[in-house]
Design an enzyme around this catalytic site. Structure first.
Site, PDB file in Angstrom:
ATOM      1  N   HIS A  15       0.529  -1.087  -0.168  1.00 38.76           N
ATOM      2  CA  HIS A  15       0.009  -0.018  -0.080  1.00 38.76           C
ATOM      3  C   HIS A  15       0.695   1.304  -0.012  1.00 38.76           C
ATOM      4  O   HIS A  15       0.826   2.071  -0.982  1.00 38.76           O
ATOM      5  CB  HIS A  15      -0.897   0.106   1.159  1.00 38.76           C
ATOM      6  N   ASP A  71      -4.866  -8.665  -3.086  1.00 37.01           N
ATOM      7  CA  ASP A  71      -5.188  -8.160  -1.510  1.00 37.01           C
ATOM      8  C   ASP A  71      -6.377  -8.977  -0.986  1.00 37.01           C
ATOM      9  O   ASP A  71      -6.498 -10.226  -0.615  1.00 37.01           O
ATOM     10  CB  ASP A  71      -5.381  -6.738  -1.266  1.00 37.01           C
TER      11      ASP A  71
HETATM   12  C1  NGQ Z   1      -5.251  -7.921   6.531  1.00 30.89           C
HETATM   13  N1  NGQ Z   1      -5.977  -6.033   4.988  1.00 30.89           N
HETATM   14  O1  NGQ Z   1      -4.328  -8.066   7.212  1.00 30.89           O
HETATM   15  O2  NGQ Z   1      -6.009  -8.497   6.129  1.00 30.89           O
HETATM   16  C2  NGQ Z   1      -5.593  -6.335   6.314  1.00 30.89           C
HETATM   17  C3  NGQ Z   1      -6.459  -5.586   7.152  1.00 30.89           C
HETATM   18  C4  NGQ Z   1      -5.169  -4.715   9.060  1.00 30.89           C
HETATM   19  C5  NGQ Z   1      -5.707  -4.933   4.281  1.00 30.89           C
HETATM   20  N2  NGQ Z   1      -4.927  -4.114   4.982  1.00 30.89           N
HETATM   21  C6  NGQ Z   1      -6.164  -5.804   8.608  1.00 30.89           C
HETATM   22  N3  NGQ Z   1      -6.267  -4.498   2.963  1.00 30.89           N
HETATM   23  O3  NGQ Z   1      -4.297  -4.054   8.210  1.00 30.89           O
HETATM   24  O4  NGQ Z   1      -4.930  -4.398  10.067  1.00 30.89           O
HETATM   25 ZN    ZN Z   2      -3.183  -6.952   2.872  1.00 32.39          ZN
END
Ligand code: NGQ
Ligand code: ZN
Length: 456
Positions: free
Chosen positions: A272, A323
């Site tokens: 990101h 993602d």
């Molecule tokens: C994840 N996903 O680990 O699945 C993360 C969300 C976070 C994205 N950032 C959870 N798209 O970052 O704490």
């Molecule tokens: Zn992620």
């Protein structure tokens, strides 16, 4: 005894030197051993459409495919990334090893049908539903490996270290119990994960501190020690809340802190990196790390827009990740990346590097190189010595009518809708023909049964 050779003939192909017509690739043991162009098709060879190297998908949470479309209902107090995360945590509570394998296989089949030939699986769902560890620490990793094996997609497995719910070593929340290790436990997971992928062709194991929220500085340096030469992936600066929390904790922004306190180099993938300053942009480009852009998910989660054109102008390397897998589509990822910038800047062809460059084809080439770097493999090329990871387009698709060269990729990315990807080979094995993966129906059947249990 040496493997027999086979040949594939393409009406055109994107080679190292550019587009060439009437191309024959000779394959042996999954690799390209000879490249010819300007050669007529032999009667026994089938005619394949325009060929490009398969794209790496540098960031996936496969299990999230199962909740795609289920977080699109307005909640009581306004919705954000953080309320989405609550929905996601509730979904994953119900997933056991079988469900994860079934969902991952479905996601990987869809990736192959879209034209992704390798996936970087950022894998953090390690423990059982009640948070207790499995007897085999790599039980869940083995399910990811099995799904990759069944689908045939190349796997770069990134076991994730997760220990805290916020900066300063805050305790994990109950919803995070299935993710958590200490460093010794994580080292055992890494070891077991290497065994779990041992039978897969061309598998790579890296590692991933989940985010600066989830690791302490001490843990981060221990992880860097465990990584060796393998890829290191980390989520960073996806949300403004993380930037504020990092500033409050350290006086520095997340990317700024990371570049100052970790040996960030070309092994690293910064996933990101949405909220960065021009100075951070320049420093990331200089470090040679890959920025992992996930345009569809970033749009879906309302993350914000990366300063992608500025990063590209500085020679910054980037790749594409699916993602959350809310929708798996190579063309739509690249289109969303460009369209976000067009809308924000009221301009066109924003991501094309030079006058005369094709936007879609330029993004595709950049994402090939960046994705491969991030996943710890050589840049995908249709060239002697490389694994035969090949995507062909359907030359008869109306969107590609009378197109040649880079215009084929531009028309695929911006104008294709469905059905542009025709064939997909991974390590010389044909997995997708006529846009359909050979195991599509069986994998989808098992997926539907798994989802019926999970959502019952
Ligand atoms: C994840 N996903 O680990 O699945 C993360 C969300 C976070 C994205 N950032 C959870 N798209 O970052 O704490
Ligand atoms: Zn992620």
């Amino acid at each position: 005894m040496t493997d027999p050779t086979t040949t594939l003939w393409f009406e055109s192909a994107l080679l190292e030197t550019g587009w060439a017509d009437n191309v024959r690739l000779t394959l042996q043991g999954g690799r390209i051993v000879r490249v010819q162009d300007g050669v007529p098709r032999e009667v026994h060879e089938s005619a394949n459409g325009p060929a490009v190297p398969g794209l790496p998908n540098l960031h996936s949470h496969a299990f999230q495919r199962g909740m795609a479309g289920l977080a699109e209902v307005r909640g009581p107090a306004g919705d954000s990334f953080w309320t989405w995360r609550e929905v996601m945590y509730r979904f994953l509570e119900r997933l056991g090893p079988e469900e994860v394998e079934a969902i991952a296989a479905q996601a990987y089949v869809e990736m192959l049908e879209a034209g992704f030939t390798r996936v970087g699986e950022f894998h953090y769902l390690h423990h059982d539903r009640d948070g207790s560890p499995f007897a085999d620490p790599a039980e869940m990793a083995a399910r990811i490996a099995a799904a990759a094996g069944e689908s045939g997609i190349g796997l770069t497995l990134l076991p994730v270290f997760y220990a805290h719910s916020g900066f300063g070593g805050a305790d994990p929340t109950p919803g995070q119990a299935r993710f958590v290790h200490d460093i010794d436990g994580f080292a055992r997971l890494l070891e077991a994960s290497r065994k779990a992928v041992a039978d897969l062709t061309g598998a790579v194991v890296g590692l991933a501190p989940h985010s600066l929220r989830a690791v302490t500085p001490g843990e981060l340096s221990a992880l860097v020690g465990l990584a060796g030469k393998g890829p290191v992936h980390i989520h960073v600066a996806e949300q403004t809340q993380e930037v504020q929390d990092c500033l409050a904790w350290s006086g520095q922004r997340p990317v700024e802190w990371l570049l100052a306190n970790a040996p960030v180099d070309p092994r690293w993938c910064l996933v990101h990196a949405t909220h960065v300053t021009l100075e951070e942009i320049a420093d990331m480009a200089r470090a040679g790390a890959v920025v992992g852009l996930c345009p569809i998910t970033e749009a879906n989660l309302g993350d914000g827009l990366f300063l992608a054109p500025e990063f590209r102008q500085q020679g910054g390397r980037f790749g594409i990740g699916s993602d959350s897998n809310v929708l798996i589509d190579v063309a739509e990822e690249l289109r969303t990346l460009e369209y976000g910038q067009r809308l924000a800047r009221r301009n066109r062809n924003v991501m094309a590097a030079e006058p005369g460059d094709s936007t879609g084809a330029g993004l595709y080439r950049a994402a090939l190189a960046g994705g491969a770097q991030a996943l710890g493999v050589g840049a995908p090329r249709l060239a002697v010595g490389e694994l035969a990871d090949i995507v062909t387009l359907d030359a008869g698709h109306p969107a590609l009518a009378a197109r040649r060269g880079d215009a084929l990729i531009d028309s695929w990315v911006f104008a294709g809708r469905q059905g542009v990807v025709d064939g997909v080979w991974r390590a010389g094995v044909k997995l997708v023909g006529g846009g359909r993966h050979h195991a599509r129906d069986a994998v989808a059947d098992r997926y539907r049964r798994a989802l019926a249990r999970v959502l019952a």
